[in-house]
Motif scaffolding. Structure first.
Motif, short mmCIF file in Angstrom:
data_model
loop_
_atom_site.label_atom_id
_atom_site.label_comp_id
_atom_site.label_asym_id
_atom_site.label_seq_id
_atom_site.Cartn_x
_atom_site.Cartn_y
_atom_site.Cartn_z
N MET A 167 44.28 59.71 21.97
CA MET A 167 43.13 60.57 21.79
C MET A 167 43.34 61.85 22.57
N SER A 168 42.55 62.82 22.27
CA SER A 168 42.65 64.11 22.97
C SER A 168 42.26 63.94 24.43
N ALA A 169 42.90 64.74 25.25
CA ALA A 169 42.57 64.71 26.67
C ALA A 169 41.11 65.07 26.85
N GLY A 170 40.46 64.39 27.74
CA GLY A 170 39.08 64.71 28.06
C GLY A 170 38.03 64.10 27.16
N GLN A 171 38.40 63.25 26.22
CA GLN A 171 37.41 62.61 25.35
C GLN A 171 37.04 61.23 25.88
N ILE A 172 35.77 60.93 25.81
CA ILE A 172 35.28 59.60 26.13
C ILE A 172 34.45 59.12 24.94
N LEU A 173 34.78 57.97 24.42
CA LEU A 173 33.99 57.35 23.35
C LEU A 173 33.21 56.20 23.94
N LEU A 174 31.92 56.20 23.74
CA LEU A 174 31.07 55.09 24.17
C LEU A 174 30.75 54.26 22.94
N ILE A 175 31.13 53.00 22.99
CA ILE A 175 30.95 52.11 21.85
C ILE A 175 30.19 50.88 22.32
N ARG A 176 29.11 50.61 21.66
CA ARG A 176 28.31 49.43 21.99
C ARG A 176 28.90 48.21 21.28
N HIS A 177 28.66 47.05 21.83
CA HIS A 177 29.15 45.82 21.22
C HIS A 177 28.53 45.64 19.83
N GLY A 178 29.18 44.81 19.02
CA GLY A 178 28.64 44.50 17.71
C GLY A 178 27.35 43.70 17.83
N GLN A 179 26.67 43.55 16.72
CA GLN A 179 25.38 42.85 16.71
C GLN A 179 25.52 41.43 17.28
N ALA A 180 24.68 41.12 18.24
CA ALA A 180 24.67 39.78 18.83
C ALA A 180 23.86 38.85 17.93
N SER A 181 23.87 37.58 18.29
CA SER A 181 23.19 36.57 17.47
C SER A 181 21.75 36.38 17.91
N PHE A 182 20.92 37.34 17.53
CA PHE A 182 19.50 37.30 17.88
C PHE A 182 18.86 36.01 17.38
N GLY A 183 18.10 35.36 18.22
CA GLY A 183 17.39 34.15 17.84
C GLY A 183 18.22 32.88 17.97
N ALA A 184 19.51 33.00 18.23
CA ALA A 184 20.37 31.82 18.39
C ALA A 184 20.17 31.23 19.79
N ALA A 185 20.52 29.98 19.94
CA ALA A 185 20.42 29.34 21.26
C ALA A 185 21.29 30.07 22.28
N ASP A 186 22.42 30.56 21.85
CA ASP A 186 23.32 31.34 22.71
C ASP A 186 23.43 32.74 22.14
N TYR A 187 22.67 33.66 22.71
CA TYR A 187 22.61 35.03 22.22
C TYR A 187 23.92 35.79 22.45
N ASP A 188 24.72 35.36 23.43
CA ASP A 188 25.89 36.12 23.86
C ASP A 188 27.13 35.84 23.00
N HIS A 189 26.97 35.90 21.71
CA HIS A 189 28.12 35.91 20.81
C HIS A 189 27.77 36.75 19.61
N LEU A 190 28.79 37.22 18.92
CA LEU A 190 28.57 38.12 17.79
C LEU A 190 28.09 37.36 16.56
N SER A 191 27.19 37.98 15.84
CA SER A 191 26.78 37.47 14.54
C SER A 191 27.88 37.81 13.54
N ALA A 192 27.76 37.32 12.33
CA ALA A 192 28.74 37.67 11.29
C ALA A 192 28.75 39.19 11.10
N MET A 193 27.58 39.82 11.13
CA MET A 193 27.49 41.27 11.01
C MET A 193 28.19 41.95 12.19
N GLY A 194 28.00 41.43 13.39
CA GLY A 194 28.64 42.00 14.57
C GLY A 194 30.16 41.95 14.49
N LYS A 195 30.69 40.85 13.97
CA LYS A 195 32.14 40.73 13.79
C LYS A 195 32.63 41.77 12.78
#
Length: 75
Positions: free
Chosen positions: A1-29
């Motif tokens: 990448m070009s010098a001086g660039q920073i890209l901020l990327i959020r994690h993919g969609q988590a599994s809202f409503g699941a017993a374990d929220y801290d994993h990606l949903s199919a959409m997040g993957k």
């Protein structure tokens, strides 16, 4: 990448409503893989990535880098 660039990327969609929220949903993957294909298509290559400690952070980064065909150092 070009010098001086920073890209901020959020994690993919988590599994809202699941017993374990801290994993990606199919959409997040799919979102993480799509981002990786974008990196591959544009030829952008990060010099370094910083990844949070949660599983959904790590999984997003793994899927993205794999789809991009990149092996990039991590913080």
């Amino acid at each position: 990448m070009s010098a001086g660039q920073i890209l901020l990327i959020r994690h993919g969609q988590a599994s809202f409503g699941a017993a374990d929220y801290d994993h990606l949903s199919a959409m997040g993957k799919a979102q993480a893989e799509h981002l990786g294909r974008w990196f591959a298509h544009t030829g952008k290559r990060p010099d370094l990535i910083a990844v949070g400690t949660l599983r959904r952070h790590v999984h997003t980064a793994d899927l993205c880098l794999q789809a991009a065909g990149l092996d990039v150092p991590r913080l």
